[in-house]
Design a protein around this motif. Structure first.
Motif, PDB file in Angstrom:
ATOM      1  N   ASP A 400     -13.733  38.049  43.948  1.00  8.45           N
ATOM      2  CA  ASP A 400     -12.838  37.162  44.685  1.00  8.45           C
ATOM      3  C   ASP A 400     -13.548  35.901  45.172  1.00  8.45           C
ATOM      4  O   ASP A 400     -13.009  34.799  45.094  1.00  8.45           O
ATOM      5  CB  ASP A 400     -12.229  37.920  45.871  1.00  8.45           C
ATOM      6  CG  ASP A 400     -11.150  37.109  46.571  1.00  8.45           C
ATOM      7  OD1 ASP A 400     -10.132  36.796  45.922  1.00  8.45           O
ATOM      8  OD2 ASP A 400     -11.329  36.793  47.757  1.00  8.45           O
ATOM      9  N   GLY A 401     -14.779  36.057  45.641  1.00  8.15           N
ATOM     10  CA  GLY A 401     -15.515  34.915  46.172  1.00  8.15           C
ATOM     11  C   GLY A 401     -15.939  33.900  45.126  1.00  8.15           C
ATOM     12  O   GLY A 401     -16.316  32.778  45.466  1.00  8.15           O
ATOM     13  N   ASP A 402     -15.891  34.291  43.842  1.00  3.10           N
ATOM     14  CA  ASP A 402     -16.311  33.387  42.771  1.00  3.10           C
ATOM     15  C   ASP A 402     -15.153  32.593  42.178  1.00  3.10           C
ATOM     16  O   ASP A 402     -15.381  31.665  41.384  1.00  3.10           O
ATOM     17  CB  ASP A 402     -16.991  34.182  41.644  1.00  3.10           C
ATOM     18  CG  ASP A 402     -18.333  34.759  42.064  1.00  3.10           C
ATOM     19  OD1 ASP A 402     -18.987  34.147  42.929  1.00  3.10           O
ATOM     20  OD2 ASP A 402     -18.720  35.815  41.535  1.00  3.10           O
ATOM     21  N   ILE A 403     -13.924  32.956  42.517  1.00  2.00           N
ATOM     22  CA  ILE A 403     -12.769  32.325  41.878  1.00  2.00           C
ATOM     23  C   ILE A 403     -12.646  30.858  42.260  1.00  2.00           C
ATOM     24  O   ILE A 403     -12.384  29.996  41.411  1.00  2.00           O
ATOM     25  CB  ILE A 403     -11.482  33.103  42.222  1.00  2.00           C
ATOM     26  CG1 ILE A 403     -11.497  34.474  41.528  1.00  2.00           C
ATOM     27  CG2 ILE A 403     -10.238  32.312  41.814  1.00  2.00           C
ATOM     28  CD1 ILE A 403     -10.304  35.350  41.840  1.00  2.00           C
ATOM     29  N   GLU A 404     -12.848  30.540  43.529  1.00  2.00           N
ATOM     30  CA  GLU A 404     -12.626  29.171  43.995  1.00  2.00           C
ATOM     31  C   GLU A 404     -13.519  28.165  43.279  1.00  2.00           C
ATOM     32  O   GLU A 404     -13.094  27.048  42.981  1.00  2.00           O
ATOM     33  CB  GLU A 404     -12.865  29.088  45.506  1.00  2.00           C
ATOM     34  CG  GLU A 404     -12.586  27.710  46.079  1.00  2.00           C
ATOM     35  CD  GLU A 404     -12.759  27.645  47.589  1.00  2.00           C
ATOM     36  OE1 GLU A 404     -12.795  26.536  48.127  1.00  2.00           O
ATOM     37  OE2 GLU A 404     -12.868  28.719  48.215  1.00  2.00           O
ATOM     38  N   GLY A 405     -14.763  28.551  42.970  1.00  2.00           N
ATOM     39  CA  GLY A 405     -15.688  27.608  42.360  1.00  2.00           C
ATOM     40  C   GLY A 405     -15.677  27.593  40.847  1.00  2.00           C
ATOM     41  O   GLY A 405     -16.338  26.742  40.232  1.00  2.00           O
ATOM     42  N   THR A 406     -14.941  28.504  40.212  1.00  2.00           N
ATOM     43  CA  THR A 406     -14.963  28.595  38.751  1.00  2.00           C
ATOM     44  C   THR A 406     -13.549  28.613  38.166  1.00  2.00           C
ATOM     45  O   THR A 406     -13.129  27.686  37.492  1.00  2.00           O
ATOM     46  CB  THR A 406     -15.716  29.861  38.304  1.00  2.00           C
ATOM     47  OG1 THR A 406     -15.093  31.019  38.906  1.00  2.00           O
ATOM     48  CG2 THR A 406     -17.171  29.803  38.712  1.00  2.00           C
ATOM     49  N   ILE A 407     -12.825  29.693  38.432  1.00  2.24           N
ATOM     50  CA  ILE A 407     -11.515  29.897  37.815  1.00  2.24           C
ATOM     51  C   ILE A 407     -10.488  28.902  38.343  1.00  2.24           C
ATOM     52  O   ILE A 407      -9.672  28.374  37.572  1.00  2.24           O
ATOM     53  CB  ILE A 407     -11.017  31.336  38.037  1.00  2.24           C
ATOM     54  CG1 ILE A 407     -12.101  32.347  37.630  1.00  2.24           C
ATOM     55  CG2 ILE A 407      -9.736  31.575  37.244  1.00  2.24           C
ATOM     56  CD1 ILE A 407     -12.588  32.210  36.210  1.00  2.24           C
ATOM     57  N   ALA A 408     -10.498  28.631  39.647  1.00  7.28           N
ATOM     58  CA  ALA A 408      -9.514  27.700  40.213  1.00  7.28           C
ATOM     59  C   ALA A 408      -9.637  26.301  39.603  1.00  7.28           C
ATOM     60  O   ALA A 408      -8.633  25.722  39.173  1.00  7.28           O
ATOM     61  CB  ALA A 408      -9.622  27.654  41.736  1.00  7.28           C
ATOM     62  N   PRO A 409     -10.843  25.714  39.526  1.00 10.65           N
ATOM     63  CA  PRO A 409     -10.947  24.411  38.857  1.00 10.65           C
ATOM     64  C   PRO A 409     -10.529  24.474  37.385  1.00 10.65           C
ATOM     65  O   PRO A 409      -9.937  23.519  36.870  1.00 10.65           O
ATOM     66  CB  PRO A 409     -12.440  24.063  38.982  1.00 10.65           C
ATOM     67  CG  PRO A 409     -12.912  24.832  40.156  1.00 10.65           C
ATOM     68  CD  PRO A 409     -12.119  26.103  40.159  1.00 10.65           C
ATOM     69  N   TYR A 410     -10.841  25.583  36.720  1.00  5.88           N
ATOM     70  CA  TYR A 410     -10.428  25.747  35.315  1.00  5.88           C
ATOM     71  C   TYR A 410      -8.904  25.711  35.207  1.00  5.88           C
ATOM     72  O   TYR A 410      -8.345  25.015  34.349  1.00  5.88           O
ATOM     73  CB  TYR A 410     -10.972  27.062  34.768  1.00  5.88           C
ATOM     74  CG  TYR A 410     -10.530  27.370  33.350  1.00  5.88           C
ATOM     75  CD1 TYR A 410     -11.205  26.815  32.270  1.00  5.88           C
ATOM     76  CD2 TYR A 410      -9.445  28.194  33.089  1.00  5.88           C
ATOM     77  CE1 TYR A 410     -10.804  27.077  30.961  1.00  5.88           C
ATOM     78  CE2 TYR A 410      -9.035  28.468  31.794  1.00  5.88           C
ATOM     79  CZ  TYR A 410      -9.721  27.906  30.730  1.00  5.88           C
ATOM     80  OH  TYR A 410      -9.308  28.166  29.449  1.00  5.88           O
TER      81      TYR A 410
END
Length: 714
Positions: A400-410
């Protein structure tokens, strides 16, 4: 924020165990973190005479603790007691002091934690309680995120199932009570079901033994299994009643609503394996019937016949790419011939795009923008009809903590790239990834529920926009498939027809958007920077590239029909807030940005930016336009144009400090020359360095980026 009591604990840990082999010193910053917890655990292991220290609270620690736990009672002294008090300070439950004596304040602290956890408040230590104490788990409602009724469920599960058998550390253990439905809560629900069903060796995994023991539960019944069904309905968002273990009309109607949402016929109020496992796991009953499958195999006539015979009517296929490596590598892309075979066989098709979505490092805003462009081009070439949803794969278990910096911008990149096309963006991934995609604007979700052990599936609801639900894999006639359910939102497509699209080359696109502007007309080169303007305090350079670029940390402004479209307003608001822009100023910036016209021939694209400063000496801004349509013509390949603005205002400011701001504005405009409206923004920034606050400076920079830079293209 630093806590001096926590700092005292950290100092004592380092002083006491700093020379012990295997102990890792903790930073004495007064902040409770995993590093502090690990140091507490290592100190405890040393006191328990464990020679090989580790960060976990595993079987060796539990076994050693079992020998002494009953002797740690009021009146006991020693470092173990001090470690326990230190853990309480880190947990936020102050034991009043930090001595090595088991006194009444420590007894009270233990009772407090037991009350928070929902277990018997007897003031006695247990192995399970120690494991919960020497951990980062929260036992109070998390403000803004926690749900008090979920906390009630967590406490009741702890109270009933935390300890079973003859040893106090057998059983469920003491799990977080923070009001957040999460992996531990999900596991606890399955564990509780196993205990109720008397499954041997309950472990929180819904395996074959639990499946075979799962009964049919009818309206009118009562008991603990009904309460677990009520819990499951609540955490999935389908029940608001009491957890009273009575299967009344409210429960039955909630079961019907759940069945309809998940498309689990028959739509009755009866809870069978399909309902109960569906409530407690992501993949549910993997033996259930459904009408959809996806595969990376190019289907033959026999494959199509087999799929139709098995009752499938919708096929998910990949737009591009290969699968496998070396001699095992094969094409996975859909072809026109395969389309003909599939549709002639009576099946519809939906498109999937995946060219690297199985590694976290793949995902960023630039990659999303590029993937959207390539996927649209492939879908057009294959003749997918207007309105088709393309599902972009996030085939990795993202924390969950990695989504904002990777998946969300994608995701934002994909959405911006497809903003003015005939297709819609969709997302494939875990429930958590799909929930983020739904929030950011993905039209439909293709949920990877088959991977039921992934952290992104355990403890997360099904997204409301789900179209497909992948739940089991197996071969049919030697062809591997993933079977899934369909909600009916996306029926797939039977009719394919290629449509001619008017295109424009990257070179001609750059010429077109700069042709009406003497400032930049004929000066933009590909891959070579050109100086457009150079003064003592400002320098502007520009270059074009035959690739998309994404600058900054995920903020991107979509351009659609020649206007800005801020489809990530919440992200922009958060960015402005982090940079201390007053809320009123932020609202003005966003309002002015939304729908503002781009004074150029750029019809569709995006704007991204990054900023860096060197104190008050210099401010550097890099603004990139990715071009998708120019003069309403679609780009034939990737194309971007980047402007770099370097500001050196200090020398100029020093000369103008005695003058009023109006004087600064007038002088700067004269120096820059009439008609160059970018000078207005420069003046605002210069003035802010002299007389204004950092908040106003940031607001001016953002205004500059979002409102004045586009005028360079006019």
């Amino acid at each position: 924020m630093a806590d001096e009591r926590v700092r005292d604990v950290q100092k004592w840990l380092n002083q006491t165990y700093g020379k012990v082999s295997g102990y890792e010193k903790v930073t004495e910053d007064g902040v409770t973190s995993w590093a502090t917890i690990y140091s507490l655990r290592e100190g405890l292991q040393h006191e328990l005479k464990i020679t090989e220290l580790g960060q976990g609270f595993g079987t060796a620690t539990r076994a050693a603790l079992r020998k002494v736990i009953k002797d740690i009672v009021p009146g006991t002294t020693g470092n173990i007691v001090k470690l326990i008090k230190g853990a309480f300070w880190c947990k936020g439950i102050g034991p009043t002091n930090f001595t090595d004596t088991f006194d009444s304040p420590l007894y009270n602290a233990i009772q407090t934690l037991q009350g928070y956890a929902g277990v018997t408040s007897d003031g006695l230590l247990s192995i399970n309680l120690m494991a919960a104490l020497f951990d980062m788990s929260a036992f109070v409602l998390i403000s803004g995120r926690g749900d008090k009724r979920i906390r009630e469920i967590q406490q009741e599960l702890n109270g009933k199932y935390s300890s079973t058998g003859n040893k106090d550390d057998e059983g469920l253990g003491i799990l977080p009570c923070d009001g957040i439905y999460q992996r531990d809560t999900n596991t606890a629900l399955i564990y509780a079901l196993q205990v109720v069903l008397k499954v041997k060796n309950p472990n929180g995994n819904y395996g074959p033994g639990t499946i075979s023991a799962t009964p049919i539960v009818n309206p009118g019944e009562s008991g603990e299994i009904v309460r677990i069904i009520q819990y499951g309905l609540y955490v999935n968002g389908f029940y608001t009643g009491e957890f009273n273990a009575n299967y009344d009309d409210d429960v039955a109607s909630s079961v019907i609503a759940f069945r309809k949402f998940m498309n689990l016929p028959e739509f009755t109020g009866i809870s069978d394996l399909t309902v109960i496992k569906g409530l407690l796991t992501s993949n549910g009953n993997t033996d259930r019937d459904s009408n959809m499958f996806d595969t990376s195999t190019q289907l033959t006539d026999q494959d199509v016949l087999n799929m139709k015979t098995y009752g499938f009517s919708i096929a998910g296929r990949y737009l591009t790419g290969t699968v496998g490596t070396g001699s095992e590598e094969r094409d996975k892309n859909l072809t026109p011939e395969e389309i003909q075979r599939i549709t002639d066989g009576g099946l519809s098709i939906f498109p999937i795009y995946e060219e690297g979505g199985y590694e976290l490092k793949y995902f960023n805003g630039y990659q999303g923008y590029k993937d959207g462009f390539l996927a649209v081009a492939a879908a057009r070439e294959l003749g997918f009809p207007s309105g088709a949803t393309i599902y972009f794969a996030v085939d990795v278990d993202v924390l969950d903590g990695d989504i904002e910096g990777t998946i969300a911008p994608y995701i934002i990149g994909v959405i911006n790239s497809m903003a003015d096309t005939e297709y819609s963006p969709g997302i494939y991934g875990t429930r958590n990834v799909c929930l983020h995609g739904e929030e950011l604007g993905m039209k439909y979700s293709f949920v990877a529920d088959m991977s039921y052990g992934w952290s992104g599936n355990l403890g997360f609801k099904m997204p409301k926009n789900w179209a497909f639900d992948q739940f089991v894999e197996y071969p049919i006639g030697g062809t591997p498939i993933d079977q899934g359910a369909s909600s009916g939102k996306d029926p797939g497509h039977h009719t394919f027809k290629t449509r001619p699209i008017e295109t424009i080359s990257p070179e001609d696109a750059i010429k077109s958007i700069t042709s009406d502007n003497d400032f930049i007309n004929g000066k933009i080169s590909f891959d070579t920077s050109t100086v457009l303007m150079e003064e003592p305090y400002i320098k502007i350079t520009a270059k074009a590239a035959t690739e998309f670029k994404h600058e900054g940390k995920g903020i991107a402004f979509s351009i659609k029909n020649g206007k800005f479209s801020v489809n990530e307003e919440a992200v922009l608001k958060a960015f402005l807030k982090e940079n201390n822009v007053p809320s009123a100023a932020a609202d003005v910036i966003i309002d002015k940005l939304k729908g503002s016209t781009i004074p150029s021939k750029l019809t569709t694209g995006s704007l991204t930016f990054e900023m860096s400063t060197s104190g008050l000496e210099a401010l550097k801004m890099k603004i990139t336009y990715n071009l998708l349509k120019v003069d309403n013509k679609t780009l034939s390949g990737e194309c971007s144009m980047t402007l770099e603005v370097d500001l050196y205002p200090i020398d100029y400011v020093k000369e103008k400090v005695p003058e009023a701001i109006e004087g600064v504005v007038e002088s700067t405009l004269k120096k820059l020359g009439p008609g160059l409206t970018i000078g207005i923004a420069v003046v605002i920034i210069v003035a802010c360095f002299v007389v204004a606050s950092p908040e106003l400076l940031t607001a001016a920079i953002v205004t500059f980026l979002t409102a004045y830079i586009p005028q360079l293209l006019s």
